[in-house]
Design a protein around this motif. Sequence first.
Motif, PDB file in Angstrom:
ATOM      1  N   GLU A 157      -7.961   1.121 -19.209  1.00  0.00           N
ATOM      2  CA  GLU A 157      -8.927   1.602 -20.201  1.00  0.00           C
ATOM      3  C   GLU A 157     -10.366   1.394 -19.741  1.00  0.00           C
ATOM      4  N   LYS A 158     -10.603   0.440 -18.855  1.00  0.00           N
ATOM      5  CA  LYS A 158     -11.965   0.148 -18.383  1.00  0.00           C
ATOM      6  C   LYS A 158     -12.219   0.630 -16.961  1.00  0.00           C
ATOM      7  N   LEU A 159     -11.172   0.683 -16.150  1.00  0.00           N
ATOM      8  CA  LEU A 159     -11.314   1.058 -14.740  1.00  0.00           C
ATOM      9  C   LEU A 159     -10.520   2.325 -14.466  1.00  0.00           C
ATOM     10  N   PRO A 160     -10.840   3.033 -13.394  1.00  0.00           N
ATOM     11  CA  PRO A 160     -10.006   4.168 -13.013  1.00  0.00           C
ATOM     12  C   PRO A 160      -8.573   3.698 -12.721  1.00  0.00           C
ATOM     13  N   VAL A 161      -7.624   4.564 -12.974  1.00  0.00           N
ATOM     14  CA  VAL A 161      -6.222   4.208 -12.815  1.00  0.00           C
ATOM     15  C   VAL A 161      -5.916   3.779 -11.386  1.00  0.00           C
ATOM     16  N   GLY A 162      -6.481   4.433 -10.399  1.00  0.00           N
ATOM     17  CA  GLY A 162      -6.232   4.069  -9.000  1.00  0.00           C
ATOM     18  C   GLY A 162      -6.667   2.650  -8.684  1.00  0.00           C
ATOM     19  N   THR A 163      -7.822   2.259  -9.179  1.00  0.00           N
ATOM     20  CA  THR A 163      -8.306   0.901  -8.956  1.00  0.00           C
ATOM     21  C   THR A 163      -7.425  -0.107  -9.681  1.00  0.00           C
ATOM     22  N   SER A 164      -7.094   0.184 -10.930  1.00  0.00           N
ATOM     23  CA  SER A 164      -6.237  -0.717 -11.706  1.00  0.00           C
ATOM     24  C   SER A 164      -4.894  -0.911 -11.016  1.00  0.00           C
ATOM     25  N   TYR A 165      -4.323   0.169 -10.547  1.00  0.00           N
ATOM     26  CA  TYR A 165      -3.013   0.076  -9.901  1.00  0.00           C
ATOM     27  C   TYR A 165      -3.097  -0.671  -8.572  1.00  0.00           C
ATOM     28  N   ALA A 166      -4.185  -0.456  -7.822  1.00  0.00           N
ATOM     29  CA  ALA A 166      -4.355  -1.169  -6.555  1.00  0.00           C
ATOM     30  C   ALA A 166      -4.434  -2.681  -6.792  1.00  0.00           C
ATOM     31  N   VAL A 167      -5.156  -3.089  -7.818  1.00  0.00           N
ATOM     32  CA  VAL A 167      -5.243  -4.510  -8.154  1.00  0.00           C
ATOM     33  C   VAL A 167      -3.871  -5.027  -8.576  1.00  0.00           C
ATOM     34  N   PHE A 168      -3.175  -4.285  -9.415  1.00  0.00           N
ATOM     35  CA  PHE A 168      -1.849  -4.662  -9.908  1.00  0.00           C
ATOM     36  C   PHE A 168      -0.868  -4.861  -8.740  1.00  0.00           C
ATOM     37  N   VAL A 169      -0.837  -3.912  -7.839  1.00  0.00           N
ATOM     38  CA  VAL A 169       0.095  -3.983  -6.704  1.00  0.00           C
ATOM     39  C   VAL A 169      -0.321  -5.072  -5.722  1.00  0.00           C
ATOM     40  N   GLY A 170      -1.623  -5.192  -5.459  1.00  0.00           N
ATOM     41  CA  GLY A 170      -2.099  -6.212  -4.527  1.00  0.00           C
ATOM     42  C   GLY A 170      -1.784  -7.622  -5.004  1.00  0.00           C
ATOM     43  N   LEU A 171      -2.043  -7.896  -6.272  1.00  0.00           N
ATOM     44  CA  LEU A 171      -1.740  -9.223  -6.812  1.00  0.00           C
ATOM     45  C   LEU A 171      -0.234  -9.455  -6.878  1.00  0.00           C
ATOM     46  N   GLY A 172       0.522  -8.412  -7.209  1.00  0.00           N
ATOM     47  CA  GLY A 172       1.977  -8.546  -7.232  1.00  0.00           C
ATOM     48  C   GLY A 172       2.549  -8.839  -5.857  1.00  0.00           C
ATOM     49  N   THR A 173       2.008  -8.180  -4.847  1.00  0.00           N
ATOM     50  CA  THR A 173       2.455  -8.422  -3.479  1.00  0.00           C
ATOM     51  C   THR A 173       2.134  -9.848  -3.046  1.00  0.00           C
ATOM     52  N   ALA A 174       0.923 -10.285  -3.309  1.00  0.00           N
ATOM     53  CA  ALA A 174       0.533 -11.652  -2.945  1.00  0.00           C
ATOM     54  C   ALA A 174       1.395 -12.676  -3.682  1.00  0.00           C
ATOM     55  N   GLY A 175       1.650 -12.434  -4.963  1.00  0.00           N
ATOM     56  CA  GLY A 175       2.482 -13.355  -5.733  1.00  0.00           C
ATOM     57  C   GLY A 175       3.912 -13.400  -5.246  1.00  0.00           C
ATOM     58  N   THR A 176       4.448 -12.250  -4.863  1.00  0.00           N
ATOM     59  CA  THR A 176       5.816 -12.203  -4.355  1.00  0.00           C
ATOM     60  C   THR A 176       5.952 -12.943  -3.031  1.00  0.00           C
ATOM     61  N   VAL A 177       5.012 -12.723  -2.124  1.00  0.00           N
ATOM     62  CA  VAL A 177       5.056 -13.417  -0.831  1.00  0.00           C
ATOM     63  C   VAL A 177       4.894 -14.926  -1.033  1.00  0.00           C
ATOM     64  N   ALA A 178       3.964 -15.318  -1.901  1.00  0.00           N
ATOM     65  CA  ALA A 178       3.764 -16.748  -2.161  1.00  0.00           C
ATOM     66  C   ALA A 178       5.023 -17.368  -2.775  1.00  0.00           C
ATOM     67  N   SER A 179       5.661 -16.673  -3.707  1.00  0.00           N
ATOM     68  CA  SER A 179       6.893 -17.179  -4.322  1.00  0.00           C
ATOM     69  C   SER A 179       8.011 -17.291  -3.303  1.00  0.00           C
ATOM     70  N   ASP A 180       8.125 -16.300  -2.435  1.00  0.00           N
ATOM     71  CA  ASP A 180       9.147 -16.363  -1.376  1.00  0.00           C
ATOM     72  C   ASP A 180       8.957 -17.592  -0.503  1.00  0.00           C
ATOM     73  N   ILE A 181       7.710 -17.867  -0.121  1.00  0.00           N
ATOM     74  CA  ILE A 181       7.432 -19.005   0.759  1.00  0.00           C
ATOM     75  C   ILE A 181       7.655 -20.328   0.020  1.00  0.00           C
ATOM     76  N   LEU A 182       7.174 -20.408  -1.214  1.00  0.00           N
ATOM     77  CA  LEU A 182       7.225 -21.676  -1.940  1.00  0.00           C
ATOM     78  C   LEU A 182       8.603 -22.009  -2.510  1.00  0.00           C
ATOM     79  N   PHE A 183       9.319 -21.007  -2.995  1.00  0.00           N
ATOM     80  CA  PHE A 183      10.546 -21.286  -3.739  1.00  0.00           C
ATOM     81  C   PHE A 183      11.837 -20.839  -3.055  1.00  0.00           C
ATOM     82  N   PHE A 184      11.750 -19.914  -2.106  1.00  0.00           N
ATOM     83  CA  PHE A 184      12.967 -19.316  -1.556  1.00  0.00           C
ATOM     84  C   PHE A 184      13.075 -19.461  -0.041  1.00  0.00           C
ATOM     85  N   ASP A 185      12.415 -20.452   0.509  1.00  0.00           N
ATOM     86  CA  ASP A 185      12.547 -20.825   1.923  1.00  0.00           C
ATOM     87  C   ASP A 185      12.251 -19.705   2.907  1.00  0.00           C
TER      88      ASP A 185
END
Length: 93
Positions: free
Chosen positions: A34-62
Amino acid sequence: MWVIGLKHADTLIEWLMTVIAIFISFYLLIMAGEKLPVGTSYAVFVGLGTAGTVASDILFFDEPFSFVKVGFIVLLLFGVVGLKLVTIERGET
């Protein structure tokens, strides 16, 4: 990160928490759209999701730690932050 939740959810509580987390993340994506263009919002969403997934894999799943992997995640996050900084929010001139 929530894909990991779906993969490893075994109990009803784990499933419910994963579904609630997915709902919250998509709600926040819609609010950002609602505040940002959809492309920017989605890029942030995917970027943070990717970083969170990699961090979770390293921290919790060996998953083996790799400086190259972490370097690329940092590069991805710099790109997402840079994209946000150069994007004009709706309603501004």
